[in-house]
Write a protein that holds these residues in place. Structure first.
Motif, PDB file in Angstrom:
ATOM      1  N   ALA A  46       0.834  -1.202   0.000  1.00 56.20           N
ATOM      2  CA  ALA A  46       0.000   0.000   0.000  1.00 56.20           C
ATOM      3  C   ALA A  46       0.871   1.256   0.000  1.00 56.20           C
ATOM      4  N   ASN A  47       1.912   1.254   0.821  1.00 54.57           N
ATOM      5  CA  ASN A  47       2.824   2.408   0.845  1.00 54.57           C
ATOM      6  C   ASN A  47       3.554   2.568  -0.488  1.00 54.57           C
ATOM      7  N   GLU A  48       3.836   1.445  -1.152  1.00 55.24           N
ATOM      8  CA  GLU A  48       4.473   1.513  -2.465  1.00 55.24           C
ATOM      9  C   GLU A  48       3.556   2.206  -3.479  1.00 55.24           C
ATOM     10  N   TRP A  49       2.260   1.944  -3.371  1.00 56.88           N
ATOM     11  CA  TRP A  49       1.311   2.602  -4.277  1.00 56.88           C
ATOM     12  C   TRP A  49       1.213   4.102  -3.972  1.00 56.88           C
ATOM     13  N   ILE A  50       1.205   4.459  -2.683  1.00 60.56           N
ATOM     14  CA  ILE A  50       1.184   5.886  -2.334  1.00 60.56           C
ATOM     15  C   ILE A  50       2.424   6.577  -2.915  1.00 60.56           C
ATOM     16  N   LYS A  51       3.562   5.917  -2.781  1.00 64.57           N
ATOM     17  CA  LYS A  51       4.811   6.461  -3.331  1.00 64.57           C
ATOM     18  C   LYS A  51       4.710   6.608  -4.847  1.00 64.57           C
ATOM     19  N   THR A  52       4.182   5.584  -5.512  1.00 67.67           N
ATOM     20  CA  THR A  52       4.060   5.627  -6.973  1.00 67.67           C
ATOM     21  C   THR A  52       3.143   6.750  -7.416  1.00 67.67           C
ATOM     22  N   LEU A  53       1.992   6.887  -6.769  1.00 65.58           N
ATOM     23  CA  LEU A  53       1.066   7.957  -7.126  1.00 65.58           C
ATOM     24  C   LEU A  53       1.703   9.322  -6.905  1.00 65.58           C
ATOM     25  N   SER A  54       2.461   9.460  -5.833  1.00 66.48           N
ATOM     26  CA  SER A  54       3.130  10.735  -5.554  1.00 66.48           C
ATOM     27  C   SER A  54       4.185  11.055  -6.604  1.00 66.48           C
ATOM     28  N   GLN A  55       4.870  10.029  -7.089  1.00 67.16           N
ATOM     29  CA  GLN A  55       5.938  10.229  -8.076  1.00 67.16           C
ATOM     30  C   GLN A  55       5.401  10.445  -9.484  1.00 67.16           C
ATOM     31  N   ALA A 114      -5.321  15.285  -1.279  1.00 66.31           N
ATOM     32  CA  ALA A 114      -5.286  14.302  -0.200  1.00 66.31           C
ATOM     33  C   ALA A 114      -6.149  14.744   0.963  1.00 66.31           C
ATOM     34  N   VAL A 115      -6.621  13.762   1.713  1.00 68.96           N
ATOM     35  CA  VAL A 115      -7.278  13.989   2.994  1.00 68.96           C
ATOM     36  C   VAL A 115      -6.465  13.239   4.030  1.00 68.96           C
ATOM     37  N   ASP A 116      -5.989  13.969   5.045  1.00 72.00           N
ATOM     38  CA  ASP A 116      -5.050  13.394   5.999  1.00 72.00           C
ATOM     39  C   ASP A 116      -5.567  13.545   7.419  1.00 72.00           C
ATOM     40  N   HIS A 117      -5.564  12.446   8.152  1.00 68.35           N
ATOM     41  CA  HIS A 117      -5.830  12.514   9.590  1.00 68.35           C
ATOM     42  C   HIS A 117      -4.924  11.542  10.345  1.00 68.35           C
ATOM     43  N   LEU A 118      -3.763  11.222   9.743  1.00 62.07           N
ATOM     44  CA  LEU A 118      -2.792  10.397  10.455  1.00 62.07           C
ATOM     45  C   LEU A 118      -2.291  11.127  11.696  1.00 62.07           C
ATOM     46  N   PRO A 119      -1.791  10.400  12.684  1.00 63.52           N
ATOM     47  CA  PRO A 119      -1.153  11.093  13.815  1.00 63.52           C
ATOM     48  C   PRO A 119      -0.076  12.034  13.294  1.00 63.52           C
ATOM     49  N   LEU A 120      -0.051  13.243  13.766  1.00 65.20           N
ATOM     50  CA  LEU A 120       0.901  14.226  13.262  1.00 65.20           C
ATOM     51  C   LEU A 120       2.343  13.758  13.395  1.00 65.20           C
ATOM     52  N   SER A 121       2.624  13.004  14.443  1.00 60.88           N
ATOM     53  CA  SER A 121       4.001  12.542  14.648  1.00 60.88           C
ATOM     54  C   SER A 121       4.461  11.611  13.531  1.00 60.88           C
ATOM     55  N   ASP A 122       3.507  10.926  12.847  1.00 58.64           N
ATOM     56  CA  ASP A 122       3.891  10.009  11.770  1.00 58.64           C
ATOM     57  C   ASP A 122       4.636  10.732  10.647  1.00 58.64           C
ATOM     58  N   TRP A 123       4.270  11.986  10.387  1.00 60.39           N
ATOM     59  CA  TRP A 123       4.895  12.739   9.303  1.00 60.39           C
ATOM     60  C   TRP A 123       6.352  13.087   9.596  1.00 60.39           C
ATOM     61  N   PHE A 124       6.747  12.916  10.843  1.00 59.25           N
ATOM     62  CA  PHE A 124       8.108  13.260  11.247  1.00 59.25           C
ATOM     63  C   PHE A 124       8.934  12.042  11.669  1.00 59.25           C
ATOM     64  N   THR A 125       8.272  10.943  11.998  1.00 61.67           N
ATOM     65  CA  THR A 125       8.998   9.791  12.546  1.00 61.67           C
ATOM     66  C   THR A 125       8.928   8.547  11.683  1.00 61.67           C
ATOM     67  N   PRO A 166       9.560   6.886   8.263  1.00 63.02           N
ATOM     68  CA  PRO A 166      10.282   7.225   7.026  1.00 63.02           C
ATOM     69  C   PRO A 166       9.423   7.128   5.766  1.00 63.02           C
ATOM     70  N   GLU A 167       8.596   6.068   5.643  1.00 65.22           N
ATOM     71  CA  GLU A 167       7.819   5.897   4.412  1.00 65.22           C
ATOM     72  C   GLU A 167       6.769   6.994   4.260  1.00 65.22           C
ATOM     73  N   ARG A 220       8.732  10.330   3.453  1.00 63.41           N
ATOM     74  CA  ARG A 220       9.246  10.353   2.069  1.00 63.41           C
ATOM     75  C   ARG A 220       8.149  10.731   1.074  1.00 63.41           C
ATOM     76  N   CYS A 221       6.954  10.219   1.287  1.00 61.33           N
ATOM     77  CA  CYS A 221       5.855  10.551   0.374  1.00 61.33           C
ATOM     78  C   CYS A 221       5.548  12.047   0.416  1.00 61.33           C
ATOM     79  N   LEU A 222       5.509  12.599   1.627  1.00 61.04           N
ATOM     80  CA  LEU A 222       5.266  14.037   1.742  1.00 61.04           C
ATOM     81  C   LEU A 222       6.393  14.830   1.092  1.00 61.04           C
ATOM     82  N   ASP A 223       7.628  14.450   1.338  1.00 57.39           N
ATOM     83  CA  ASP A 223       8.771  15.153   0.746  1.00 57.39           C
ATOM     84  C   ASP A 223       8.704  15.106  -0.780  1.00 57.39           C
TER      85      ASP A 223
END
Length: 321
Positions: free
Chosen positions: A136-145, A153-164, A166-167, A170-173
């Motif tokens: 699933a993360n590979e698909w998110i990466k592919t769509l981002s690339q 996007a609609v995001d409600h992940l824990p905010l700390s996930d965006w900083f801790t 890596p996968e 990387r997608c956000l970056d």
């Protein structure tokens, strides 16, 4: 007793009929079995000749052994590679010819041509499901690339996930970097809960999250959890990534468990009813956040806490989630 010409003719006829039967049977043998058998015969012949006295026979035996293996197994490997090449070639040709499919499908299959026939058929059909978080993360990466116009996007992940994680980081970056390098538009809705606004550490992370989007030129809008909950496609257990909505769209819908790990995901690679429904609800939520003033009100709440520490001084517990 001498043989007559008719006897010779009948004997020749019998030999020819026998030969035709043998060839017919050989013709019905699957190619892989035939070439495997030839390799075995060559190997056995070579081994037998090794036991014969003399100088020439062992050498011929080695030759038969080598030829048997090279011709037999080499032909099998060649056939397998040929089938894979035809399958991949036909699949990619079909993808390119199908204008309703997202170009992401072509690029993904070209990079992952070793996938099974069933998986390739799923890509051709434009709907893929998975319960593997790495895939699933590979698909998110592919769509981002591979997005060519925009990412929504609609995001409600824990905010700390965006900083801790890596996968996730990387997608956000990747998305934010492509705003500058590829003129990609990134539009993200961040669902914010009252608990996050009331927690100092969460507010610190939210400000840094906003800053990174603002610095990159992305359009980030905040929206309350109540608004998100009204649209079941997005909250509280579902996150969505839409790319190229007004062109050849693709859509990722991920379902999360209580611990915020991804339990399953569906990826749509063509415009379907679920993709249309997601796009319509996304636009409604975006309108509520912008024209409805939800984003401004939530940012005003953040501004009321100017005494919060800077991100660099954020407690380790907040970043660890």
């Amino acid at each position: 007793m001498s043989r007559s010409p008719n006897d010779d003719h009948e004997a020749t006829g019998r030999r020819n009929r026998l030969l035709r039967r043998v060839l017919a049977h050989i013709g019905r043998v699957p190619p892989d079995v035939f070439w495997f058998g030839l390799a075995i015969v060559g190997a056995l012949t070579g081994f037998a000749l090794q036991l014969v006295d003399g100088d020439l026979a062992p050498r011929i035996g080695v030759l038969c052994l080598v030829i048997g293996f090279i011709v037999g197994f080499g032909r099998i490997i060649y056939a397998k590679l040929g089938r894979i090449e035809r399958l991949v070639g036909n699949s990619i040709f079909a993808l390119i010819s199908d204008r309703s499919l997202s170009p992401v499908a072509v690029r993904f299959l070209a990079r992952h041509h070793q996938r099974s026939v069933a998986e390739q058929e799923s890509i051709l059909n434009g709907v893929i499901s998975t319960e593997d978080e790495d895939e699933a993360n590979e698909w998110i990466k592919t769509l981002s690339q591979e997005a060519t116009h925009d990412v929504r996007a609609v995001d409600h992940l824990p905010l700390s996930d965006w900083f801790t994680k890596p996968e996730v980081a990387r997608c956000l970056d990747t998305q934010l970097r492509r705003i500058d390098t590829d003129d990609l538009k990134v539009l993200r809705l961040r669902i914010v809960t009252p608990e996050q606004l009331a927690d100092r550490d969460e507010r610190v992370l939210l400000r840094e999250y906003i800053r990174r989007h603002d610095d990159a030129g992305a359009e980030l809008r905040l929206v309350s959890a109540d608004r998100g909950r009204a649209l079941r496609n997005f909250y509280p257990r579902t996150s969505t990534l839409l790319v190229d909505v007004d062109h050849q769209p693709a859509c990722f819908i991920g379902h999360y468990g209580d611990d915020h790990t991804m339990e399953s995901a569906v990826i749509y690679l063509r415009r379907t009813e679920p993709v249309g429904a997601c796009a319509d609800q996304w636009k409604r939520l975006w309108t509520a956040a912008t024209k409805g003033g939800a984003d401004r009100r939530l940012r005003d709440v953040l501004d009321q806490h100017r005494d919060d520490p800077p991100f660099d001084a954020a407690p380790t517990a907040a970043l660890a989630g």
